[in-house]
Motif scaffolding. Structure first.
Motif, PDB file in Angstrom:
ATOM      1  N   ALA A 249      48.946  34.643  35.160  1.00  0.00           N
ATOM      2  CA  ALA A 249      47.854  33.696  35.381  1.00  0.00           C
ATOM      3  C   ALA A 249      47.777  33.292  36.842  1.00  0.00           C
ATOM      4  CB  ALA A 249      48.051  32.455  34.502  1.00  0.00           C
ATOM      5  N   ALA A 250      48.944  33.136  37.505  1.00  0.00           N
ATOM      6  CA  ALA A 250      48.961  32.761  38.917  1.00  0.00           C
ATOM      7  C   ALA A 250      48.336  33.847  39.783  1.00  0.00           C
ATOM      8  CB  ALA A 250      50.399  32.483  39.362  1.00  0.00           C
ATOM      9  N   VAL A 251      48.697  35.107  39.497  1.00  0.00           N
ATOM     10  CA  VAL A 251      48.179  36.226  40.298  1.00  0.00           C
ATOM     11  C   VAL A 251      46.680  36.409  40.085  1.00  0.00           C
ATOM     12  CG1 VAL A 251      48.283  38.727  40.642  1.00  0.00           C
ATOM     13  CG2 VAL A 251      50.403  37.409  40.373  1.00  0.00           C
ATOM     14  N   VAL A 252      46.271  36.437  38.823  1.00  0.00           N
ATOM     15  CA  VAL A 252      44.843  36.629  38.532  1.00  0.00           C
ATOM     16  C   VAL A 252      44.036  35.429  39.036  1.00  0.00           C
ATOM     17  CG1 VAL A 252      43.134  36.939  36.708  1.00  0.00           C
ATOM     18  CG2 VAL A 252      45.351  38.070  36.546  1.00  0.00           C
ATOM     19  N   GLY A 253      44.569  34.225  38.861  1.00  0.00           N
ATOM     20  CA  GLY A 253      43.879  33.036  39.366  1.00  0.00           C
ATOM     21  C   GLY A 253      43.727  33.061  40.868  1.00  0.00           C
ATOM     22  N   ALA A 254      44.780  33.527  41.584  1.00  0.00           N
ATOM     23  CA  ALA A 254      44.708  33.616  43.049  1.00  0.00           C
ATOM     24  C   ALA A 254      43.665  34.647  43.471  1.00  0.00           C
ATOM     25  CB  ALA A 254      46.078  33.968  43.616  1.00  0.00           C
ATOM     26  N   LEU A 255      43.602  35.771  42.736  1.00  0.00           N
ATOM     27  CA  LEU A 255      42.569  36.778  43.024  1.00  0.00           C
ATOM     28  C   LEU A 255      41.174  36.197  42.797  1.00  0.00           C
ATOM     29  CD1 LEU A 255      44.145  39.996  41.462  1.00  0.00           C
ATOM     30  CD2 LEU A 255      43.769  39.536  43.897  1.00  0.00           C
ATOM     31  N   LEU A 256      41.020  35.463  41.694  1.00  0.00           N
ATOM     32  CA  LEU A 256      39.728  34.847  41.407  1.00  0.00           C
ATOM     33  C   LEU A 256      39.364  33.829  42.490  1.00  0.00           C
ATOM     34  CD1 LEU A 256      37.322  34.381  39.539  1.00  0.00           C
ATOM     35  CD2 LEU A 256      38.709  32.734  38.257  1.00  0.00           C
TER      36      LEU A 256
END
Length: 386
Positions: free
Chosen positions: A334-341
């Motif tokens: 979630a942290a990685v995908v959220g940072a990408l978003l």
């Protein structure tokens, strides 16, 4: 040593609760994107005016002299610090039916040698094109002129003019004088923004730019205030002192010689931009703080569901470090995908920046990717969340 398989097995159980994780990703993307967007906007705003000056080939020194000797002007052009030098003239014309005072209320500029507006103080076109150098019936106008006169590209505007003999009456006596020079009809070819537009010294904001052919055709028929010109220096402000001293020596017999550094008008511009940058940085800091609190609270609620399981896992032999690792593995995607978003949101919203005066100056409005902010922001978001 951490038993990765056990930690990962426990993490997969948390990952199956995908709805809360999806909400977490969206939250991270929105608050992170707002923070990155604001910080990138602050960096973009801080360089807007310098990029504007570079694109416009803006002058560093204005030269006003009453001595028309071309040999002295050639001496100035030959100074080693001079990168480009352009003569300037201001025709005494105004739109027909108005009471605008030439040069003071409406500044109409023309470069007799064709260098003003090309190699020095080049206006930034918003739309259309600059007037053809060989056409005396074309002009480019500022956005302020378009708004004030309610005109558009392709329209013709008729100007009334003052004869050269009326100069003394205009600027010497300062009384009301009716223009008696020829009327000229000019076609608008483009709309521009000029470097001096941001100075808020509206009396000297160039509103109309004419072609050199206009000067050739109407010199002697229409009064023109030929003040000298503008110089772009090789090292910018650092060369102003030396060039000023040299020009004073060349024109030592001219008591009306005036030299003005561009920095004198730029100081209030840069100060206003600093205020905008400071405000954006403060907004970015507030967004980061609020976002961290919101994500922290969401994570706390998300993992509170698994709190009763901790005693069971401990009884089954999972140590504290392993149980912590299982939680980190569960939230890391979630942290990685959220940072990408968040990065995508920042870039998608970038055309909204800059704001205020920096937006008027920025020559590259539109999408912008600030890799320094995106990379640092991505790493920071992942670390803070995980």
């Amino acid at each position: 040593m951490i038993r990765v398989s056990a930690a990962w097995y426990r993490a997969r159980a948390d990952l199956r609760r995908w709805r809360p994780l999806l909400a977490l990703i969206v939250l991270i993307g929105l608050v992170g994107g707002a923070t990155l967007f604001t910080l990138a906007g602050a960096r973009r705003s801080s360089t807007a005016y310098d990029r504007f000056r570079t694109e416009a080939r803006a002058s560093d020194l204005d030269i006003s002299t009453s001595d028309p000797d071309p040999a002295k002007w050639a001496q100035v052009a030959g100074l080693p610090q001079i990168e480009a030098l352009g003569r300037s003239a201001f025709p005494f014309i105004r739109p027909l039916g108005t009471d605008l005072y030439p040069y003071l209320d409406i500044s109409v500029a023309v470069g007799p040698d064709g260098k003003l507006g090309t190699v020095v103080d080049r206006p930034r076109l918003v739309s259309g094109r600059m007037p053809d150098p060989a056409r005396s019936d074309e002009m480019a106008v500022s956005a302020a002129f378009v708004a004030g006169q309610d005109v558009r590209i392709g329209e013709q505007v008729t100007f009334e003019s003052y004869e050269p003999e009326q100069f003394a009456a205009l600027f010497g006596e300062g009384g009301a004088v009716d223009p008696s020079g020829p009327r000229v009809t000019l076609t608008i070819t483009g709309v521009f923004r000029h470097p001096n537009e941001l100075s808020r010294q509206s009396n000297f904001e160039t509103q109309v730019f004419l072609a050199p052919a206009f000067y050739e055709e109407y010199d002697g028929r229409i009064g023109m205030y030929e003040v000298g010109g503008s110089a772009r220096l090789r090292r910018g402000e650092r060369d102003v002192a030396a060039v000023t001293e040299s020009i004073r020596q060349i024109y030592r017999d001219d008591p009306e010689l005036e030299l003005a550094s561009a920095s004198e008008a730029e100081d209030p511009i840069r100060e206003s931009i600093r205020v905008v940058v400071a405000a954006l940085l403060l907004c970015g800091a507030c967004a980061a703080a609020a976002g961290t609190a919101a994500v922290g609270q969401t994570l706390s609620r998300h993992f509170s569901v698994a709190a009763p399981d901790q005693a069971v896992l401990a009884a089954m032999g999972m140590g504290r470090l392993e149980r912590t690792a299982s939680l980190a593995l569960a939230v890391l995607p979630a942290a990685v995908v959220g940072a990408l978003l968040a990065s995508v949101v920042s870039v998608a919203a970038s055309p909204l920046m800059p704001v205020g005066d920096p937006r008027k100056a920025d020559p590259d409005l539109g999408f912008s990717i600030d890799w320094a902010v995106l990379i640092a922001g991505f790493v920071s978001i992942v670390l803070v969340v995980a």
